[in-house]
Write a protein that holds these residues in place. Structure first.
Motif, PDB file in Angstrom:
ATOM      1  N   ASP A   1      32.504 107.197-114.540  1.00  0.00           N
ATOM      2  CA  ASP A   1      31.758 107.000-113.296  1.00  0.00           C
ATOM      3  C   ASP A   1      32.642 106.378-112.221  1.00  0.00           C
ATOM      4  O   ASP A   1      32.642 106.827-111.067  1.00  0.00           O
ATOM      5  N   ASP A   2      33.404 105.363-112.596  1.00  0.00           N
ATOM      6  CA  ASP A   2      34.297 104.705-111.631  1.00  0.00           C
ATOM      7  C   ASP A   2      35.411 105.649-111.163  1.00  0.00           C
ATOM      8  O   ASP A   2      35.729 105.708-109.980  1.00  0.00           O
TER       9      ASP A   2
ATOM     10  N   ASP B   1      33.980 108.287-108.713  1.00  0.00           N
ATOM     11  CA  ASP B   1      33.789 107.728-107.368  1.00  0.00           C
ATOM     12  C   ASP B   1      35.126 107.611-106.632  1.00  0.00           C
ATOM     13  O   ASP B   1      35.238 107.964-105.460  1.00  0.00           O
TER      14      ASP B   1
ATOM     15  N   VAL C   1      36.522 111.071-105.562  1.00  0.00           N
ATOM     16  CA  VAL C   1      35.793 111.655-104.436  1.00  0.00           C
ATOM     17  C   VAL C   1      36.114 110.914-103.142  1.00  0.00           C
ATOM     18  O   VAL C   1      36.450 111.528-102.130  1.00  0.00           O
ATOM     19  N   THR C   2      36.025 109.585-103.165  1.00  0.00           N
ATOM     20  CA  THR C   2      36.188 108.819-101.928  1.00  0.00           C
ATOM     21  C   THR C   2      37.638 108.715-101.464  1.00  0.00           C
ATOM     22  O   THR C   2      37.917 108.787-100.269  1.00  0.00           O
TER      23      THR C   2
END
Length: 93
Positions: free
Chosen positions: A45-46, A49, A52-53
């Protein structure tokens, strides 16, 4: 008498060729195969993120194996091979 087994796999005659090198992650689809060990899902999950960012990854696809000791199913491998530019497998704990 003691019987010893060598668990080392035989070497391949020819090394496998590396896949294509991605020049950038921007606009790419990244897949993750979660090996079902504790905490890997949090790491995924980390990382998703962050990809993507910070790196412009278009989409992340996550699939979880039923157990760390079992390989990913042919369906999961096929799905990720068809849809992803890059697939990351990992281990938790």
């Amino acid at each position: 008498m003691v019987l010893l087994y060598d668990p080392t796999a035989a070497r391949q005659a020819e090394p496998e060729k590396a896949g294509l090198k991605l020049e950038s992650l921007s606009g790419k689809v990244v897949g993750f195969i979660d090996n079902a060990k504790p905490n890997f899902n949090h790491l995924v999950d980390d990382l998703a993120d962050l990809l993507v960012t910070r790196y412009g990854v278009k989409r992340v696809i996550k699939r979880r194996k039923p157990s760390a000791s079992l390989p990913a199913s042919d369906e999961v491998v096929g799905e990720l091979a068809d849809q992803c530019d890059l697939v990351i497998t990992g281990s938790g704990d």
